[in-house]
Write a protein that holds these residues in place. Structure first.
Motif, PDB file in Angstrom:
ATOM      1  N   LEU A  71       0.837  -1.209   0.000  1.00 49.03           N
ATOM      2  CA  LEU A  71       0.000   0.000   0.000  1.00 49.03           C
ATOM      3  C   LEU A  71       0.872   1.260   0.000  1.00 49.03           C
ATOM      4  O   LEU A  71       0.529   2.263  -0.634  1.00 49.03           O
ATOM      5  CB  LEU A  71      -0.941   0.005   1.212  1.00 49.03           C
ATOM      6  N   ALA A  72       1.995   1.194   0.716  1.00 49.02           N
ATOM      7  CA  ALA A  72       2.921   2.334   0.727  1.00 49.02           C
ATOM      8  C   ALA A  72       3.582   2.523  -0.629  1.00 49.02           C
ATOM      9  O   ALA A  72       3.911   3.654  -1.028  1.00 49.02           O
ATOM     10  CB  ALA A  72       3.992   2.119   1.797  1.00 49.02           C
ATOM     11  N   TYR A  73       3.739   1.425  -1.355  1.00 53.72           N
ATOM     12  CA  TYR A  73       4.416   1.467  -2.658  1.00 53.72           C
ATOM     13  C   TYR A  73       3.536   2.099  -3.739  1.00 53.72           C
ATOM     14  O   TYR A  73       4.046   2.719  -4.676  1.00 53.72           O
ATOM     15  CB  TYR A  73       4.793   0.040  -3.059  1.00 53.72           C
TER      16      TYR A  73
ATOM     17  N   SER B 125      13.359  10.919   3.566  1.00 56.05           N
ATOM     18  CA  SER B 125      12.802   9.575   3.453  1.00 56.05           C
ATOM     19  C   SER B 125      12.514   9.273   1.978  1.00 56.05           C
ATOM     20  O   SER B 125      12.502  10.173   1.128  1.00 56.05           O
ATOM     21  CB  SER B 125      11.509   9.463   4.257  1.00 56.05           C
ATOM     22  N   THR B 126      12.261   8.017   1.676  1.00 56.94           N
ATOM     23  CA  THR B 126      11.996   7.625   0.288  1.00 56.94           C
ATOM     24  C   THR B 126      10.823   8.393  -0.319  1.00 56.94           C
ATOM     25  O   THR B 126      10.937   8.915  -1.426  1.00 56.94           O
ATOM     26  CB  THR B 126      11.756   6.104   0.203  1.00 56.94           C
ATOM     27  N   PRO B 127       9.668   8.507   0.368  1.00 55.06           N
ATOM     28  CA  PRO B 127       8.569   9.286  -0.224  1.00 55.06           C
ATOM     29  C   PRO B 127       8.948  10.749  -0.473  1.00 55.06           C
ATOM     30  O   PRO B 127       8.523  11.337  -1.470  1.00 55.06           O
ATOM     31  CB  PRO B 127       7.452   9.183   0.826  1.00 55.06           C
ATOM     32  N   LYS B 128       9.755  11.337   0.415  1.00 58.64           N
ATOM     33  CA  LYS B 128      10.158  12.730   0.222  1.00 58.64           C
ATOM     34  C   LYS B 128      11.111  12.872  -0.966  1.00 58.64           C
ATOM     35  O   LYS B 128      11.059  13.868  -1.699  1.00 58.64           O
ATOM     36  CB  LYS B 128      10.810  13.276   1.498  1.00 58.64           C
ATOM     37  N   LYS B 129      11.979  11.879  -1.183  1.00 58.16           N
ATOM     38  CA  LYS B 129      12.843  11.915  -2.364  1.00 58.16           C
ATOM     39  C   LYS B 129      11.999  11.831  -3.640  1.00 58.16           C
ATOM     40  O   LYS B 129      12.281  12.510  -4.633  1.00 58.16           O
ATOM     41  CB  LYS B 129      13.860  10.766  -2.323  1.00 58.16           C
TER      42      LYS B 129
ATOM     43  N   HIS C 148       5.237   6.497   5.261  1.00 58.78           N
ATOM     44  CA  HIS C 148       6.354   5.880   5.976  1.00 58.78           C
ATOM     45  C   HIS C 148       5.858   4.913   7.045  1.00 58.78           C
ATOM     46  O   HIS C 148       6.487   3.884   7.318  1.00 58.78           O
ATOM     47  CB  HIS C 148       7.227   6.972   6.611  1.00 58.78           C
ATOM     48  N   THR C 149       4.715   5.231   7.644  1.00 57.55           N
ATOM     49  CA  THR C 149       4.116   4.330   8.646  1.00 57.55           C
ATOM     50  C   THR C 149       3.730   3.006   8.007  1.00 57.55           C
ATOM     51  O   THR C 149       3.966   1.930   8.573  1.00 57.55           O
ATOM     52  CB  THR C 149       2.861   4.982   9.268  1.00 57.55           C
ATOM     53  N   PHE C 150       3.161   3.085   6.819  1.00 64.74           N
ATOM     54  CA  PHE C 150       2.759   1.859   6.106  1.00 64.74           C
ATOM     55  C   PHE C 150       3.972   1.039   5.635  1.00 64.74           C
ATOM     56  O   PHE C 150       3.844  -0.142   5.354  1.00 64.74           O
ATOM     57  CB  PHE C 150       1.886   2.217   4.895  1.00 64.74           C
ATOM     58  N   MET C 151       5.128   1.656   5.586  1.00 63.57           N
ATOM     59  CA  MET C 151       6.316   0.949   5.124  1.00 63.57           C
ATOM     60  C   MET C 151       6.860  -0.015   6.183  1.00 63.57           C
ATOM     61  O   MET C 151       7.761  -0.823   5.902  1.00 63.57           O
ATOM     62  CB  MET C 151       7.403   1.946   4.714  1.00 63.57           C
ATOM     63  N   ARG C 152       6.331   0.078   7.389  1.00 62.19           N
ATOM     64  CA  ARG C 152       6.651  -0.884   8.477  1.00 62.19           C
ATOM     65  C   ARG C 152       8.142  -1.068   8.704  1.00 62.19           C
ATOM     66  O   ARG C 152       8.696  -2.163   8.551  1.00 62.19           O
ATOM     67  CB  ARG C 152       6.004  -2.237   8.192  1.00 62.19           C
TER      68      ARG C 152
END
Length: 495
Positions: free
Chosen positions: A291-293, A364-368, A488-492
């Motif tokens: 879901l995070a992806y 973080s990855t989403p911010k990049k 990021h929370t969903f990325m566990r």
């Protein structure tokens, strides 16, 4: 482990900048393959829409841009087939070889004076050949090293440099010959490039590659072979019958075909996500990561939709809207296709150093990903300024295009390598290889969507076109940045 050790002992481990000698083979094979592909692509759009009297095919300009986008989409989609053939039938090295042969013949068809039929035959050969070669040559690079070899990442970096060096020089050579002398002569250089790649591969693989890429990881059983070949045969017959019924009657036009591929570009990755999410082999933690992806995958589609227009809209812009004289020096419009690999060669080490320097303080990855969307959007927004200042009736300074390519490369270095890394970390373990195929489908989906979007571009719609697409990208980047903590929370636990 014993077999693995035996395999690595068959590979000369030193000889190419401290790396296995096989890296030389794969570096130059991919160098020449990328030379041939990007050289061809640098002049293909012009060849399609130039009038017959100018050596082109006289295809409608909007249709030509749509064909370019669909071509790119199919090249990325075909990688799924190439990966399957390598895993189940031929192994990496043989699949790479056959792919190179198909690519070479595809360029030879283009090198011969021909028609629109010849164009499509060439495209089919290059799509299939690239699908066989492109994903598997990278896998063979991995086979040169053990999982624990500290040279592994460095080896891939050297290999990646070969890709970009081939892409860098190709438009300068093939583009110049194609535009200054003859398109078919330019395409012949692309064919020669792939021929040189095959020569390097054939004459060095036995000595340098050892057993790398020689095994078939998951071979088909006799029973499976019969079933698979029967299904392939039936599928091929159905496609031939549909083509025979729809093409002569005018039902299957270029526009209809591009629309079908555009729809598939959305349906295929959607189906991938649904299958992986609903699978019993996917754990609850992996579902959360999946879901995070998804929002990052959508962001990747938006990014590639802009980046891949460099060889379509910006190529057209370079030809028709740009002053090709700079400081008394005459430029070729195809040369601008070298800017992307040029900036990557110089900036990739800078970004690698930057992420290491920032350490745990890096975004973080989403911010990049959001930064990638911001720079991509900005690369289109800046293209509004020349038209807003001087209108669309005057030729613009070529430095505007240089700035646009520079900005999109900043976005690419924030998103592309990070996306590869995130894919390996967020993928469900039962679908790790397929999730990597899914990542490459983000580019295929983007170009499939582009096939419909690029038709909307013209000098009259220029400001609106660049403004809307660039604005949407920046808006999605802002939304992704705002949602990054939740994602990021969903990325566990994955960063």
């Amino acid at each position: 482990m014993k077999n693995d050790n035996q395999n690595f002992r068959s590979i000369p481990q030193k000889g190419f900048f401290g790396h296995p000698k096989g890296l030389f083979t794969l570096f130059f094979t991919e160098f020449w393959e990328r030379f041939s592909y990007y050289g061809m692509r640098a002049i293909l759009l012009y060849y399609m829409y130039y009038e017959l009297s100018e050596g082109g095919l006289g295809i409608d300009q909007g249709k030509a841009m749509s064909i370019m986008a669909i071509y790119g989409s199919l090249v990325y989609m075909s990688g799924i087939i190439g990966g399957w053939i390598s895993d189940r039938l031929l192994g990496g090295t043989r699949t790479v070889f056959y792919g190179g042969v198909l690519i070479m013949f595809g360029h030879i068809v283009l090198a011969l004076p021909g028609s629109i039929t010849g164009l499509f035959v060439s495209m089919a050969l290059i799509v299939l050949g690239t699908g066989l070669l492109k994903p598997n040559v990278s896998n063979v690079v991995g086979d040169l090293y053990s999982k624990e070899d500290p040279r592994r990442d460095s080896g891939f970096s050297i290999f990646y440099m070969g890709i970009n060096l081939g892409a860098l020089i190709a438009p300068l050579i093939v583009g110049t010959v194609g535009q200054e002398y003859n398109f078919h002569l330019g395409f012949s250089l692309a064919a020669i490039g792939m021929f040189l790649g095959l020569i390097v591969f054939i004459f060095t693989k036995g000595k340098y590659l050892g057993s790398a890429g020689s095994t078939v990881p998951n071979p088909l059983t006799k029973g499976e072979r019969k079933t698979v070949f029967t299904r392939f045969g039936i599928g091929a017959v159905i496609i031939i019958i549909i083509g025979a019924l729809t093409i002569p009657t005018g039902i299957m036009t270029i526009n209809v075909f591009t629309m079908i591929i555009s729809i598939l570009g959305i349906i295929i990755p959607t189906a991938y996500f649904i299958v992986m999410y609903r699978s019993n082999k996917t754990t609850d933690v992996e579902r959360s990561r999946l879901l995070a992806y998804i929002p990052m995958f959508i962001a990747a589609i938006m990014f590639w939709a802009i980046q891949e227009q460099g060889s379509i809209i910006l190529a057209l812009y370079a030809e028709e809207r740009t002053n090709l004289s700079l400081a008394g020096f005459e430029l070729q419009s195809s040369w601008f296709q070298s800017l992307n690999p040029l900036f990557i060669v110089f900036l990739a080490p800078v970004f690698a150093w930057l992420w290491i320097k920032l350490g745990k303080s890096q975004p973080s990855t989403p911010k990049k990903f959001s930064l990638g969307l911001f720079f991509a959007g900005l690369s289109f927004i800046v293209m509004i300024l020349p038209a807003a200042i001087n209108g669309t009736d005057t030729l613009v300074n070529p430095l505007w295009l240089v700035l646009s390519f520079f900005l999109v490369v900043l976005g690419e270095l924030c998103l592309s390598p990070v996306g590869l890394s995130a894919t390996t970390k967020l993928a469900p373990s039962a679908f790790s290889a397929q999730t990597m195929s899914l990542w490459f489908l983000s580019n295929a989906s983007a170009q499939a969507i582009n096939a419909q979007i690029v038709k909307l571009y013209s000098p009259d719609t220029e400001i609106l076109y660049f403004g809307v697409i660039g604005g949407v990208s920046i808006l999605l980047g802002v939304i992704l940045f705002a949602a990054s903590k939740k994602i990021h929370t969903f990325m566990r636990g994955i960063n």
